[in-house]
Enzyme design. Structure first.
Site, short mmCIF file in Angstrom:
data_model
loop_
_atom_site.label_atom_id
_atom_site.label_comp_id
_atom_site.label_asym_id
_atom_site.label_seq_id
_atom_site.Cartn_x
_atom_site.Cartn_y
_atom_site.Cartn_z
N CYS A 1 0.80 -1.23 0.00
CA CYS A 1 0.00 0.00 0.00
C CYS A 1 0.83 1.28 0.00
O CYS A 1 0.28 2.36 0.16
CB CYS A 1 -1.00 -0.01 1.14
SG CYS A 1 -0.40 -0.70 2.68
N HIS B 1 -1.72 7.77 6.68
CA HIS B 1 -1.93 6.41 6.16
C HIS B 1 -3.24 5.87 6.72
O HIS B 1 -4.02 5.27 6.00
CB HIS B 1 -0.75 5.52 6.52
CG HIS B 1 -0.81 4.18 5.89
ND1 HIS B 1 -0.88 4.00 4.52
CD2 HIS B 1 -0.82 2.93 6.43
CE1 HIS B 1 -0.93 2.71 4.25
NE2 HIS B 1 -0.90 2.04 5.38
N HIS C 1 -9.49 1.33 1.65
CA HIS C 1 -8.07 1.07 1.41
C HIS C 1 -7.93 0.48 0.01
O HIS C 1 -8.18 -0.71 -0.20
CB HIS C 1 -7.51 0.12 2.46
CG HIS C 1 -6.01 0.14 2.52
ND1 HIS C 1 -5.23 0.51 1.46
CD2 HIS C 1 -5.14 -0.16 3.53
CE1 HIS C 1 -3.95 0.43 1.80
NE2 HIS C 1 -3.87 0.04 3.05
#
Length: 402
Positions: free
Chosen positions: A162, A294, A331
């Site tokens: 990610c 994040h 996400h």
């Protein structure tokens, strides 16, 4: 050679919308795209939530090219085309070898792989699809962008879970800084909504059962999303020479690794990446107005990120605005930080910090200003985008007003 690098076009699509303006509009309003997933690729799997793109935008991609694409590549091409339109750029024989593309992906080719698995092992097929390998390779998205737009400069894929999109953008900045290219398309793409991938993420026990609530004390994990985000990067000289509208400057890059654990975060790596980013940009901690965190919504990640921000920014940590837009677009793995790039540059453009949606209860371990539920007007001159991946791969970008 160390040239300034600016953004002149952005494009994106995710559960929030099928272009960058609609994504930003939904972010500003604090709307979450998270809900039940209805794609047929889940083969009857029920009770699964995510942020799904319900309908793709109209496009004129040739059918011959379409049949060679897995979904993650198609999303990347659509986002890249939008970014090029906004930048007012085209690629031809005069500039093709100075124009490249780098696309980050967290995983790739899931549709092709699962379709072949079902055909071969479940349905008795004798052979796999002839295009399965080129469809599934992580570099396929970058290659498809290159072929779609005629780019012949540096073109390759990046994969670092990610943090992939931030690593791709950082690599593209380096191509321009060192003089290897004048223009780069960079960002990320991911399309994880197939049966095997969703079940694998569920097995990790990090998926929230209801929604994503970053930094809220009742957070229960992350939620998967799909999407792509791309940006046109140019040297400042190239952009000004052609009279381009500059959206923001990519002022700094910070990269680090935890060297600690495959799935558990360590505070020292993210701290080092943020410090390196500020140093690369020539910024003081007081210069930063906004951090797009994040912020996955897991207990460990949000607690660690809060501590890392405090270590780097000290008392100024309480003066900044922070938010996690994963609360809205979920996400999106390899595309996550590309979509968060859109949030950062639009916050700079419009003087609005997007909120952390779905926030309910303060957490004493996450006690910074996370912009709960409602966007906030404030002057944003500098924004940081944090991306902290599994296996401890960290990439932080600094965006600055021009």
């Amino acid at each position: 050679m160390d040239r300034r690098v600016v953004i002149t076009g952005i494009g994106g699509l995710c559960g929030l919308g099928t272009d960058a303006p609609s994504i930003w509009k939904e972010m500003r309003e604090g709307r979450s795209a998270i809900g039940p997933i209805v794609t047929s690729e889940l083969h009857g799997l029920t009770g699964t939530i995510g942020a799904e793109i319900k309908t793709l935008p109209e496009h004129d991609i040739d059918r011959k090219q379409l049949v060679t694409m897995d979904r993650f590549s198609l999303l990347a091409v659509l986002a890249a085309r939008e970014a090029m339109r906004q930048a007012g750029l085209s690629c031809d024989e005069r500039n093709a070898y100075r124009f490249g593309a780098i696309v980050g992906v967290g995983g790739s080719g899931w549709e092709a792989i699962e379709a072949s698995y079902r055909a071969l092992l479940l349905n008795g097929a004798r052979r796999a699809g002839v295009m399965d390998v080129p469809k599934a390779m992580p570099s396929a998205a970058a290659g498809q962008v290159s072929m779609s737009l005629g780019l012949r400069g540096p073109v390759f894929g990046v994969t670092s879970a990610c943090a992939s999109a931030n690593h791709a953008i950082a690599s593209a900045v380096d191509q321009i800084r060192c003089g290897r290219a004048d223009v780069m398309l960079a960002g990320g793409s991911d399309a994880p909504f197939v049966f095997c991938v969703v079940k694998a993420w569920e097995a990790m026990r990090v998926i929230a059962p209801d929604t994503c609530r970053p930094f809220s004390s009742d957070r229960r994990g992350l939620v998967l999303g799909e999407g792509a985000g791309m940006a046109v990067l140019e040297s400042y000289e190239h952009a000004t020479a052609r009279g381009a509208t500059i959206i923001a400057e990519i002022a700094g890059i910070g990269l680090s690794a935890d060297a600690f654990n495959l799935v558990s975060p360590a505070v020292e790596g993210p701290e080092a990446a943020m410090r390196a980013c500020l140093a690369d940009a020539g910024l003081n901690v007081q210069d930063v107005d906004y951090i797009n965190a994040h912020g996955t919504g897991t207990k460990a990640n949000d607690r660690m990120e809060t501590e890392a921000i405090k270590r780097v920014f000290g008392g100024h940590a309480n003066s900044m605005s922070i938010s996690s837009t994963k609360s809205m677009h979920a996400h999106c793995l390899g595309a996550a930080s590309a979509l968060e790039m859109i949030a950062c540059v639009m916050a700079i453009q419009e003087g609005v910090v997007p909120p952390t949606a779905n926030y309910r209860e303060p957490d004493p371990d996450c006690d910074l200003d996370v912009t709960p539920n409602v966007a906030r007007e404030r002057k944003v001159r500098v924004a940081l985008s944090n991306a902290f991946a599994m296996a401890g791969m960290n990439a932080v970008l600094a965006f600055r007003q021009v």
